[in-house]
Design an enzyme around this catalytic site. Sequence first.
Site, PDB file in Angstrom:
ATOM      1  N   GLU A  44      15.587 -13.913  -7.813  1.00 11.54           N
ATOM      2  CA  GLU A  44      16.154 -15.108  -6.089  1.00 11.54           C
ATOM      3  C   GLU A  44      16.272 -14.347  -5.305  1.00 11.54           C
ATOM      4  OE1 GLU A  44      15.960 -18.224  -7.219  1.00 11.54           O
ATOM      5  OE2 GLU A  44      16.323 -19.340  -5.106  1.00 11.54           O
ATOM      6  N   MET A  97       7.591  -5.417  -7.815  1.00 17.19           N
ATOM      7  CA  MET A  97       7.031  -4.608  -8.935  1.00 17.19           C
ATOM      8  C   MET A  97       7.335  -5.642 -10.662  1.00 17.19           C
ATOM      9  SD  MET A  97       7.693  -0.812  -8.732  1.00 17.19           S
ATOM     10  CE  MET A  97       9.804  -0.419  -8.799  1.00 17.19           C
ATOM     11  N   SER A 119      16.075  -5.759  -9.813  1.00 17.51           N
ATOM     12  CA  SER A 119      15.685  -6.237 -10.791  1.00 17.51           C
ATOM     13  C   SER A 119      16.379  -5.328 -12.300  1.00 17.51           C
ATOM     14  CB  SER A 119      14.395  -5.779 -11.167  1.00 17.51           C
ATOM     15  OG  SER A 119      13.131  -6.599  -9.858  1.00 17.51           O
ATOM     16  N   LEU A 136      10.663 -10.404 -11.340  1.00 20.94           N
ATOM     17  CA  LEU A 136      11.118 -11.626 -10.037  1.00 20.94           C
ATOM     18  C   LEU A 136      12.880 -12.038 -10.262  1.00 20.94           C
ATOM     19  CD1 LEU A 136       7.958 -12.708  -8.699  1.00 20.94           C
ATOM     20  CD2 LEU A 136       8.638 -10.559  -8.600  1.00 20.94           C
ATOM     21  N   GLN A 193      12.948   1.905   2.782  1.00 22.46           N
ATOM     22  CA  GLN A 193      11.776   1.640   2.787  1.00 22.46           C
ATOM     23  C   GLN A 193      10.904   0.318   3.539  1.00 22.46           C
ATOM     24  OE1 GLN A 193      10.086   0.082  -1.940  1.00 22.46           O
ATOM     25  NE2 GLN A 193      10.379  -1.903  -0.487  1.00 22.46           N
ATOM     26  N   HIS A 210      13.031 -11.978  -4.603  1.00 19.57           N
ATOM     27  CA  HIS A 210      11.833 -11.678  -4.750  1.00 19.57           C
ATOM     28  C   HIS A 210      11.581 -13.173  -4.055  1.00 19.57           C
ATOM     29  CE1 HIS A 210      12.696  -8.851  -7.969  1.00 19.57           C
ATOM     30  NE2 HIS A 210      12.018  -7.875  -6.370  1.00 19.57           N
ATOM     31  N   GLY A 226      12.702  -7.073   1.433  1.00 21.02           N
ATOM     32  CA  GLY A 226      14.089  -6.985   1.154  1.00 21.02           C
ATOM     33  C   GLY A 226      14.790  -5.972   1.875  1.00 21.02           C
TER      34      GLY A 226
HETATM   35  O1  PAF Z   1      10.386  -3.020  -3.229  1.00 14.88           O
HETATM   36  C1  PAF Z   1       9.338  -3.060  -4.566  1.00 14.88           C
HETATM   37  O2  PAF Z   1       9.503  -3.210  -5.039  1.00 14.88           O
HETATM   38  C2  PAF Z   1       8.509  -1.532  -4.484  1.00 14.88           C
HETATM   39  O3  PAF Z   1       9.322  -0.700  -3.693  1.00 14.88           O
HETATM   40  C3  PAF Z   1       7.203  -1.759  -3.512  1.00 14.88           C
HETATM   41  C4  PAF Z   1       7.580  -2.068  -2.597  1.00 14.88           C
HETATM   42  C5  PAF Z   1       6.905  -3.251  -4.479  1.00 14.88           C
HETATM   43  C6  PAF Z   1       5.891  -0.786  -3.859  1.00 14.88           C
HETATM   44  O4  PAF Z   1       5.790  -0.311  -5.194  1.00 14.88           O
END
Ligand code: PAF
Length: 279
Positions: free
Chosen positions: A26, A21, A177, A24, A144, A28, A138
């Site tokens: 480190e 999202m 973030s 960004l 997730q 990411h 991550g």
């Molecule tokens: O982890 C994230 O940043 C979000 O949940 C994702 C996987 C990009 C989906 O929007």
Amino acid sequence: MRQRADELRREGRRIAVVPTMGALHEGHLSLIDRALELADVAIVTIFVNPKQFGPNEDLASYPRREENDLALASARGAAIGYCPSAEMMYPSGYQTQVEVTEVSKGLCGASRPEHFAGVATIVTKLLAATKAHVAVFGRKDYQQLVLVRRMVADLDLGTEIASAPIFRDDDGLALSSRNRYLSADERVQATVLYRALRDVRERFERGQRNAQDLEAKLVVRIREAPGLELDYAELRSADSLEPIDGEIGDAAIALVAARVGTTRLIDNIELGGAAGDKP
Ligand code: PAF
């Protein structure tokens, strides 16, 4: 995006996608490193997905810095930045939703009821658009990760799901973030989360195996910490996220979520290894 992905596939190149999202950090960027270990071309997607934010959450204030993000991603070796608009992703008349029923319950799903359907829906769309052979997530957002694995298997999407470890600052705080919302005092208070998780892992390594006892220690430690409001602290099976009753058999994971001021943070620690990438 689909045309570009078709070209890459015709050229015989292996595509990895890192869905983000934006904003960004480190953590990411370490996902891009992992993507480039697993594929020839890394695509970074940047999309602040409205469907995964609840009505009182931070959609409006979520940090947006696309140009900077694209420069960071490119410097790290990503060849493509895919940044669709909300209108492209959800045009007028849009009505489809992907739901992973069981994994979405409990933990973050308890306080964020719409969140995981939003995640599952957008990840499905991003995998379809990028035609990636592998997608990298991550392990900080552990629920997730388990959800995406389940969804890809259930829908026969064929995308390999890889993960990368949590990236931490020197004080142990997991990079997020949302850390930028923390005041200086709150940032110090937030470091209790990792200390509490490490304490549980040390107990586990010393031979304490009762999930409820370890969970109780975690709860007390976070509840007693100044400035933190506990959402959950639980031990679950690392593979399925199912609750553990009594003794920990296979690999487990301790997961926490807490509010520090108005900022909701999550973190986790693996007990007994094995939560990393599956073959
Ligand atoms: O982890 C994230 O940043 C979000 O949940 C994702 C996987 C990009 C989906 O929007």
